[in-house]
Write an enzyme that holds these catalytic residues in place. Sequence first.
Site, PDB file in Angstrom:
ATOM      1  N   HIS A 314      45.866  36.227  26.975  1.00  0.00           N
ATOM      2  CA  HIS A 314      44.917  36.377  27.790  1.00  0.00           C
ATOM      3  C   HIS A 314      45.085  37.574  28.671  1.00  0.00           C
ATOM      4  O   HIS A 314      46.058  37.958  29.459  1.00  0.00           O
ATOM      5  CB  HIS A 314      45.100  35.060  28.837  1.00  0.00           C
ATOM      6  CG  HIS A 314      43.706  34.704  29.704  1.00  0.00           C
ATOM      7  ND1 HIS A 314      43.614  35.593  30.712  1.00  0.00           N
ATOM      8  CD2 HIS A 314      43.260  33.662  29.460  1.00  0.00           C
ATOM      9  CE1 HIS A 314      42.479  35.091  31.096  1.00  0.00           C
ATOM     10  NE2 HIS A 314      42.222  33.906  30.759  1.00  0.00           N
ATOM     11  N   HIS A 359      49.787  32.095  38.165  1.00  0.00           N
ATOM     12  CA  HIS A 359      50.064  33.253  38.547  1.00  0.00           C
ATOM     13  C   HIS A 359      50.116  33.337  40.197  1.00  0.00           C
ATOM     14  O   HIS A 359      49.429  32.516  41.023  1.00  0.00           O
ATOM     15  CB  HIS A 359      49.111  34.246  38.199  1.00  0.00           C
ATOM     16  CG  HIS A 359      47.791  34.305  38.605  1.00  0.00           C
ATOM     17  ND1 HIS A 359      46.996  33.441  38.112  1.00  0.00           N
ATOM     18  CD2 HIS A 359      46.922  35.257  39.239  1.00  0.00           C
ATOM     19  CE1 HIS A 359      45.611  33.579  38.720  1.00  0.00           C
ATOM     20  NE2 HIS A 359      45.813  34.547  39.431  1.00  0.00           N
ATOM     21  N   GLU A 365      42.025  35.839  46.440  1.00  0.00           N
ATOM     22  CA  GLU A 365      40.819  35.438  45.520  1.00  0.00           C
ATOM     23  C   GLU A 365      40.197  34.239  46.078  1.00  0.00           C
ATOM     24  O   GLU A 365      40.391  33.226  46.079  1.00  0.00           O
ATOM     25  CB  GLU A 365      41.471  34.967  44.112  1.00  0.00           C
ATOM     26  CG  GLU A 365      42.374  36.004  43.411  1.00  0.00           C
ATOM     27  CD  GLU A 365      43.042  35.585  42.213  1.00  0.00           C
ATOM     28  OE1 GLU A 365      42.671  34.308  41.673  1.00  0.00           O
ATOM     29  OE2 GLU A 365      43.801  36.206  41.566  1.00  0.00           O
ATOM     30  N   HIS A 392      42.506  31.233  47.104  1.00  0.00           N
ATOM     31  CA  HIS A 392      43.817  31.472  46.698  1.00  0.00           C
ATOM     32  C   HIS A 392      44.357  32.906  47.569  1.00  0.00           C
ATOM     33  O   HIS A 392      44.095  33.848  46.970  1.00  0.00           O
ATOM     34  CB  HIS A 392      44.021  31.447  45.348  1.00  0.00           C
ATOM     35  CG  HIS A 392      43.601  30.032  44.671  1.00  0.00           C
ATOM     36  ND1 HIS A 392      42.789  30.087  43.613  1.00  0.00           N
ATOM     37  CD2 HIS A 392      43.940  28.688  45.193  1.00  0.00           C
ATOM     38  CE1 HIS A 392      42.512  28.721  43.332  1.00  0.00           C
ATOM     39  NE2 HIS A 392      42.930  27.994  44.340  1.00  0.00           N
ATOM     40  N   HIS A 398      48.754  29.488  42.071  1.00  0.00           N
ATOM     41  CA  HIS A 398      47.469  28.837  41.584  1.00  0.00           C
ATOM     42  C   HIS A 398      47.296  29.117  40.044  1.00  0.00           C
ATOM     43  O   HIS A 398      48.147  29.851  39.484  1.00  0.00           O
ATOM     44  CB  HIS A 398      46.421  29.453  42.322  1.00  0.00           C
ATOM     45  CG  HIS A 398      45.940  30.392  42.044  1.00  0.00           C
ATOM     46  ND1 HIS A 398      46.351  31.800  42.836  1.00  0.00           N
ATOM     47  CD2 HIS A 398      44.890  31.208  41.628  1.00  0.00           C
ATOM     48  CE1 HIS A 398      45.965  32.940  42.528  1.00  0.00           C
ATOM     49  NE2 HIS A 398      45.096  32.600  41.632  1.00  0.00           N
TER      50      HIS A 398
END
Length: 492
Positions: A314, A359, A365, A392, A398
Amino acid sequence: MTGLTRLKEAIERHRENKDINIKYKTPLTMTEKSEAVPGALPIGQNSPQKAPHGLYTEKLSGTAFTAPRNENQQSWLYRILPSSSHQNFQPVPDSSSQSLQSPSPSFGKHFNAIPNQLRWDPFDFDKEVSWIHSLHLIAGAGDPQMKQGVGMYIYAAGASMPEKTAFYSGDGDFLIVPQHGTLDIRTEMGNILVRPMEICVIPRGIRYHVKLHNEEPVRGYILELYQGHFQLPELGPIGSNALANSRDFQIPKASFIEDFENTEWTLYSKFGGNLFQAKQHHTPFDVVGWHGNYYPYKYDLGRFNTMGSISFDHPDPSIFTVLTAPSHGHGHGTAVADFVIFPPRWLVAENTFRPPWYHRNTMSEFMGLICGAYDAKGAGKGGFQPAGASLHNTMSGHGPDMQTYEKASTMELAPAKVGEGSMAFMFESVLMVGVTEWGLKTCAKVQEEYNDHSWGPLKVHWKNPGTRGLSNGEAQKGVGDGKDHSSVHDTK
């Protein structure tokens, strides 16, 4: 919704732009020009002794005069009366219908910097207020007086701004993300119509008036940038084309009003996080022609050319960056603000956990959802919903909720389309973001059980390889007993 469908919808929105006098141009990189009356722009110089048609010459600078040539942003305006012609600004009383509901905190004060993961239910419409009164500062960092940091807003309005009023922010650039309803914005430099699935940037200092299209209520998000300006991200190894292409940004054509006799306008200024007002006896929208590279612009998110992995693993969400504002003081490649989107896209990575991994990030964020459902979180009541938000913060862990993890870790990995009919976005910042009292308490939208609902139910799938070959009773010894089961081999 396929990529082709999104592009067709973007093309249809482009065709509708014929009614708002707009043109495609590269944003903030090359000098552009526009005149509503032929000959309004002087030829061969910026400030002649007498400007054409009896106009006044005014320079609008978005950067220092001495900024490097490739960073310098300025425009020359040719207008009926200069913007300096107004009475003194006075503070707007808190009791006024045009006051700010949540003014910016002063530097280092009143922001609640907390490490908790936060998520908000959808924010309510307010059918009684217009643009200015609808601005609610929910989170941010820094100080507009120091020209450092960002502010993150929710807006929800049910009325157009009163006639003969205008507004500008002296604090920073507004990046506006509509979630519901259409904004009909008249700026000094021309008109812009902004609908959901489009964004608009109005740079610091540019005056504008917001009218609701067909009187439909509006709701959305705003990222205010106190330092620098937004720009397209560098593409690096991606090459010369992808993500947001410069050809797809739009800027307004010059359009003006003749209203300077027996009239009174009210000009509102957001300055240092507070609101002021001044009277003037002419319209602020009297720019007959302009040229330069400091202007408002819009972008249709349906034109974003998404990139992704076609083998395994990803990639970082930075591949979804539409606009960025570098933070040079925090190191190369670091942003005080990134605007990132998660549009419909194909996932084909093999042997890969396809949703975002769990992560902790040095960046903060703040996410919002324009429509649909985000592929990494549950939807519906109590979930991540359109017109809601999440935060976050720096180093706050999260990732996918339990249901998303269980599904993604066991599903057949055939090529799959995710995010159909959906558009999520993220305001990302290197700064530690604090939450205002309005965002934490007054709005009454914080989901108190967000953490418990998302990650509390996660199951333990751990199987200790050291128990292989042991009897069931022996294997159970030490499982979940909280003891340190490391061996001397761990140091090798």
